[in-house]
Motif scaffolding. Structure first.
Motif, short mmCIF file in Angstrom:
data_model
loop_
_atom_site.label_atom_id
_atom_site.label_comp_id
_atom_site.label_asym_id
_atom_site.label_seq_id
_atom_site.Cartn_x
_atom_site.Cartn_y
_atom_site.Cartn_z
N CYS A 2 -50.10 -30.59 6.57
CA CYS A 2 -50.26 -31.51 7.89
C CYS A 2 -51.53 -30.74 8.41
N PRO A 29 -53.53 -31.89 10.46
CA PRO A 29 -54.08 -32.16 11.97
C PRO A 29 -53.05 -31.22 12.61
N LEU A 79 -47.31 -31.25 12.68
CA LEU A 79 -46.03 -30.89 12.50
C LEU A 79 -46.09 -29.07 12.49
N PHE A 83 -42.89 -32.26 16.18
CA PHE A 83 -43.82 -33.36 15.71
C PHE A 83 -44.51 -33.72 17.04
N CYS A 105 -50.94 -36.82 15.00
CA CYS A 105 -50.56 -37.34 13.63
C CYS A 105 -51.84 -38.29 13.33
N VAL A 106 -52.30 -38.36 11.89
CA VAL A 106 -53.12 -39.49 11.56
C VAL A 106 -52.34 -40.37 10.58
N TYR A 107 -50.99 -40.30 10.34
CA TYR A 107 -50.33 -41.23 9.69
C TYR A 107 -50.82 -41.24 8.00
N CYS A 108 -51.02 -40.01 7.56
CA CYS A 108 -51.54 -39.94 6.13
C CYS A 108 -50.67 -39.84 5.10
N GLU A 109 -49.28 -39.69 5.30
CA GLU A 109 -48.12 -39.52 4.76
C GLU A 109 -47.92 -38.40 3.75
N CYS A 140 -46.92 -35.45 4.57
CA CYS A 140 -45.68 -34.90 4.78
C CYS A 140 -44.52 -35.44 4.11
S1 SF4 Z 1 -48.48 -38.23 8.54
FE1 SF4 Z 1 -49.77 -36.70 8.11
S2 SF4 Z 1 -50.71 -36.19 10.00
FE2 SF4 Z 1 -48.97 -37.16 10.28
S3 SF4 Z 1 -47.33 -35.64 10.47
FE3 SF4 Z 1 -47.40 -36.16 8.26
S4 SF4 Z 1 -48.80 -34.81 7.26
FE4 SF4 Z 1 -49.30 -34.59 9.67
#
Ligand code: SF4
Ligand code: SF4
Length: 135
Positions: free
Chosen positions: A95, A97, A100, A111, A116-120, A122
């Motif tokens: 993660c 940014p 987490l 969390f 969160c930039v919603y990169c997926e 994690c």
């Molecule tokens: S979606 Fe990306 S930014 Fe968001 S918690 Fe998961 S790893 Fe971190």
């Protein structure tokens, strides 16, 4: 400068319109597209983060709604199944940014939605499939 996140739903005829260009040029807002599912001729979805002044938010959102786009406060979310999580920390390692963070001694994975930039990353990294992303 205030920053807010919105879920946008586009009708099929508007799915390809350059709305971010207008938000920058006409309303002095800084857009950041966090997620998008847009295909020409189909209803589209976008998770959009905007940075700007309060009055510019209101004018920019009024512009979007006048274009037939439905705008609502962001409901996209990361969900953690605490029963399944084993606090291994793999998700925190990917993660970027730092949304987490593992508090191992407390037995908690924190969390921070605002980071969160919603990169997926994690979701993919979790060997237990304990994290899901709704959009
Ligand atoms: S979606 Fe990306 S930014 Fe968001 S918690 Fe998961 S790893 Fe971190
Ligand atoms: S990778 Fe999965 S199991 Fe490991 S700490 Fe993150 S959510 Fe929990």
């Amino acid at each position: 400068m205030p920053r807010k996140r919105f879920d946008l739903t586009f009708p099929p005829r508007q799915a390809t319109k350059a709305i971010t260009y207008h938000l920058v040029k006409d309303f002095d807002l800084v857009p950041n597209i966090l997620r998008a599912a847009i295909q020409p001729g189909q209803e589209g979805r976008m998770l959009l983060e905007l940075t700007g002044r309060k009055e510019d938010f209101e004018a920019g959102i009024a512009f979007l709604e006048a274009e037939g786009i439905t705008v609502s406060p962001a409901a996209s979310d990361i969900r953690l199944d605490e029963e399944t999580c084993v606090l291994c920390g793999l998700c925190t390692a990917v993660c970027k940014p730092h949304a987490l963070e593992l508090a191992f001694e407390e037995g908690v994975l924190h969390f921070d939605k605002d980071k969160c930039v919603y990169c997926e990353a994690c979701v993919i990294a979790c060997p237990r499939r304990a994290i899901t992303l709704s959009f």
